[in-house]
Design a protein around this motif. Structure first.
Motif, short mmCIF file in Angstrom:
data_model
loop_
_atom_site.label_atom_id
_atom_site.label_comp_id
_atom_site.label_asym_id
_atom_site.label_seq_id
_atom_site.Cartn_x
_atom_site.Cartn_y
_atom_site.Cartn_z
N GLY A 12 -23.22 42.51 5.14
CA GLY A 12 -23.86 41.40 4.24
C GLY A 12 -22.63 40.43 3.91
N GLY A 13 -21.78 39.90 5.03
CA GLY A 13 -20.79 38.92 4.53
C GLY A 13 -19.71 39.55 3.92
N GLY A 14 -19.38 40.72 4.06
CA GLY A 14 -18.32 41.27 3.15
C GLY A 14 -18.77 41.50 1.66
N GLY A 15 -20.02 41.65 1.39
CA GLY A 15 -20.51 41.82 0.20
C GLY A 15 -21.02 40.63 -0.31
N ARG A 16 -20.93 39.39 0.03
CA ARG A 16 -21.41 38.13 -0.56
C ARG A 16 -22.89 38.34 -0.62
N TRP A 17 -23.46 38.88 0.27
CA TRP A 17 -25.10 38.92 0.32
C TRP A 17 -25.37 40.19 0.52
N ALA A 116 -23.71 25.56 5.62
CA ALA A 116 -25.14 25.63 5.85
C ALA A 116 -25.81 27.03 5.93
N LEU A 117 -25.00 27.79 6.42
CA LEU A 117 -25.55 29.28 6.63
C LEU A 117 -25.38 30.00 5.13
N GLN A 118 -24.29 29.56 4.09
CA GLN A 118 -24.32 30.10 2.82
C GLN A 118 -25.48 29.55 2.19
N GLN A 119 -26.11 28.43 2.46
CA GLN A 119 -27.14 27.94 1.47
C GLN A 119 -28.41 28.85 2.05
N LEU A 120 -28.60 29.16 3.40
CA LEU A 120 -29.71 30.08 3.77
C LEU A 120 -29.69 31.43 3.16
N MET A 121 -28.28 32.00 3.27
CA MET A 121 -28.07 33.33 2.80
C MET A 121 -28.10 33.59 1.27
N ASP A 122 -27.88 32.54 0.57
CA ASP A 122 -27.86 32.50 -0.76
C ASP A 122 -29.47 32.63 -1.22
N ALA A 123 -30.31 31.89 -0.38
CA ALA A 123 -31.65 31.95 -0.77
C ALA A 123 -32.40 33.03 -0.52
N ILE A 124 -31.89 33.93 0.45
CA ILE A 124 -32.50 35.04 0.85
C ILE A 124 -31.96 36.22 -0.25
N GLN A 125 -30.84 35.95 -0.39
CA GLN A 125 -30.10 36.99 -1.76
C GLN A 125 -31.06 36.69 -2.87
N ARG A 126 -31.14 35.34 -3.23
CA ARG A 126 -32.12 35.24 -4.66
C ARG A 126 -33.52 35.84 -4.41
N VAL A 127 -34.14 35.77 -3.28
CA VAL A 127 -35.54 36.30 -2.94
C VAL A 127 -35.53 38.14 -3.27
N ALA A 128 -34.32 38.44 -2.63
CA ALA A 128 -34.21 39.95 -2.58
C ALA A 128 -33.80 40.52 -3.89
N GLU A 129 -33.07 39.65 -4.82
CA GLU A 129 -32.85 40.06 -6.20
C GLU A 129 -34.19 39.85 -6.95
N ALA A 130 -35.07 38.78 -6.51
CA ALA A 130 -36.32 38.86 -7.40
C ALA A 130 -37.20 39.83 -7.09
#
Length: 141
Positions: A12-17, A116-130
Motif C-alpha cells: 500500500g505504498g508503505g501505508g500511504r494507501w 500523477a500516481l499519487q492523484q490516482l491512488m488518493d482517489a482510490i483510497q477515498r472510494v475505499a474509505e467511503a
C-alpha cells in the motif's frame, strides 16, 4: 542506491494507501513510483475512477510497465484511439486519460510519475474509505 524484488516493495505504498491491501506494493524513488500490482479476478476500473472523482472518470497517470502474468486492457474514451490489450511478457505505455480493465488475474510492474500516481491512488483510497467499492488497486497500472 535503492533496489528490491517486486514482492518486497512496501504494501500500500508503505501505508500511504492502506485500502490497496496486498494488491499494490510501491515505493517512491526520486520522481518515480515503482509499483507491483496484482489482481485476482477480472476488474473494470471505470466505476472506481468515476467514484474517486477523477476528472472525466479517467486515470490521470501515465503508466510505464511490464506484464508478468495475465493481461491488461486500456480504453481511451473521448478519443479515436483503439483499446489496447497488453499480455504477459510485454512492456507498455498507457498515456494519461485511460480506463484500465483486467480481463483475468494479472501481475505487473510499473514505473510511474510519482505525483500523477499519487492523484490516482488518493482517489482510490477515498472510494475505499467511503465504502463505495472494494479498495483493490486499479493497477494499475
Amino acid at each position: 542506491m535503492p533496489h528490491a524484488r517486486p514482492v518486497d516493495l512496501p504494501n500500500g505504498g508503505g501505508g500511504r494507501w492502506p485500502a490497496a491491501t496486498d494488491h499494490f506494493r510501491s515505493v517512491q524513488w526520486g520522481d518515480l513510483e515503482v509499483g507491483y500490482t496484482t489482481t485476482d479476478a477480472p476488474r473494470d476500473c471505470a466505476e472506481l475512477y468515476r467514484l474517486g472523482g477523477l476528472p472525466g472518470g479517467l486515470c490521470p497517470c501515465p503508466h510505464y510497465g511490464y506484464v508478468l502474468e495475465g493481461t491488461i486492457k486500456a480504453r481511451y474514451p473521448n478519443t479515436d484511439w483503439e483499446a489496447e490489450v497488453v499480455g504477459e511478457g510485454e512492456v507498455y505505455f498507457f498515456p494519461a486519460g485511460h480506463i484500465l480493465e483486467y480481463p483475468e488475474p494479472a501481475r505487473h510492474l510499473e514505473f510511474n510519475p510519482a505525483y500523477a500516481l499519487q492523484q490516482l491512488m488518493d482517489a482510490i483510497q477515498r472510494v475505499a474509505e467511503a465504502g463505495a467499492v472494494s479498495g483493490e488497486s486499479h493497477h494499475s497500472t
